[in-house]
Design an enzyme around this catalytic site. Sequence first.
Site, PDB file in Angstrom:
ATOM      1  N   ASP A 137      -4.024  -5.332  -8.389  1.00 54.97           N
ATOM      2  CA  ASP A 137      -4.344  -4.723  -7.111  1.00 54.97           C
ATOM      3  C   ASP A 137      -4.559  -3.229  -7.382  1.00 54.97           C
ATOM      4  O   ASP A 137      -4.318  -2.740  -8.490  1.00 54.97           O
ATOM      5  CB  ASP A 137      -3.214  -4.978  -6.114  1.00 54.97           C
ATOM      6  CG  ASP A 137      -3.695  -4.988  -4.665  1.00 54.97           C
ATOM      7  OD1 ASP A 137      -4.790  -4.474  -4.393  1.00 54.97           O
ATOM      8  OD2 ASP A 137      -2.958  -5.509  -3.798  1.00 54.97           O
TER       9      ASP A 137
ATOM     10  N   HIS B 204       0.836  -1.202   0.000  1.00 54.19           N
ATOM     11  CA  HIS B 204       0.000   0.000   0.000  1.00 54.19           C
ATOM     12  C   HIS B 204       0.875   1.258   0.000  1.00 54.19           C
ATOM     13  O   HIS B 204       0.452   2.310  -0.488  1.00 54.19           O
ATOM     14  CB  HIS B 204      -0.906   0.028   1.239  1.00 54.19           C
ATOM     15  CG  HIS B 204      -2.040  -0.947   1.169  1.00 54.19           C
ATOM     16  ND1 HIS B 204      -1.909  -2.254   1.563  1.00 54.19           N
ATOM     17  CD2 HIS B 204      -3.318  -0.813   0.735  1.00 54.19           C
ATOM     18  CE1 HIS B 204      -3.056  -2.880   1.393  1.00 54.19           C
ATOM     19  NE2 HIS B 204      -3.923  -2.033   0.885  1.00 54.19           N
TER      20      HIS B 204
END
Length: 356
Positions: free
Chosen positions: A250, A178
């Site tokens: 993702d 992330h």
Amino acid sequence: MTPVGQLLILGFEGAQMTPGLSSLLTRVQPAGVILFARNINSAQQTWQLLRECQNLVQHPLFTCIDLEGGTVDRLRDALGPTPSAADVFGARDRKVYRKHGQIIGESCRLFGFNVDFTPVLDLALKPSLKVMGSRSVSAEPSATIAYARELLAGLNASKVLGCGKHFPGLGEGNLDSHHELPVIEKSLKKLWAEDLLPYRTLRRQLPMVMVSHAAYPQVTKSRTPASLSKVWITDILRKRIGYRNLILSDDLEMGGVLSWAPVGEAAVQFIAAGGDICLVCHREDFVLQAHESLFTRAKSDRKFAKRVAESIRRVLAFKKKWLKSARQAKSPTDAQVEKLRRKLWEFGEQVRLEQL
């Protein structure tokens, strides 16, 4: 106009339809939408929001959520907590694994979702334990497969599509993608025998596979994220493993990929590498950048346009096959929500007691 929107699943702010969201959905015509806790107040509100999204898009929508249980549980505030994958795995009972999939699937369906981005197939190896925590279940590929197979069967029984993640495996990664790009120094031979074994074994059971933003220099000879790598997506996942269903990125807003390429270029590189659907989960300007970049490149590059057309055909054929009955037909009632809340609590107690 080339319907490049079918290569995008988008996220947005807020829990209600707004003029801005209506305009975005009408313009992009995405393959799907993904909701987070920020979008979810109640089962009825969520169902209505997803219905309004669908009404603005021509093709059936993938209505997506991350509901793994434990730390990744977007329905916690609206429904109650779902046990984590690791806690359920601790029961060492395949019936309990399947029940986990069934109750997650029932929760998704009641709220109006037809896709859940689970199971996590990353191995619970020492380097990633601080990052993954209770999301991964075992360091053993065979045990991970046993849990995932039953979870997928439970989801399927509820007419909810699962998605294996995060290909090719984050088990040896000690950074959170992330925020940063994990660099995993592991040979293809070892990855093939360990991290890739769940994907090889479950290739026919997985409706979707999500590709990670991690680099594997021993495989690609560079620090290119797997999500932008033709070696990983086309050569290994499609050709060598023989995976035939949908390949997703993702979230392209994550630091692990944005450190490599801006969101529009990342979307183009993911599709060029052989992927099918880009996730862009938060910002409207990023959604529009990805959409514009895909459209512009397809217009000017014949080879890329052919690649785009191939994925659009795959997405639409998949939807025709799988999304016929994958929706809660009517808005959920308070009684249905309360019944499921009780069922979820009882399952949580069962899991807790089995670990004593």
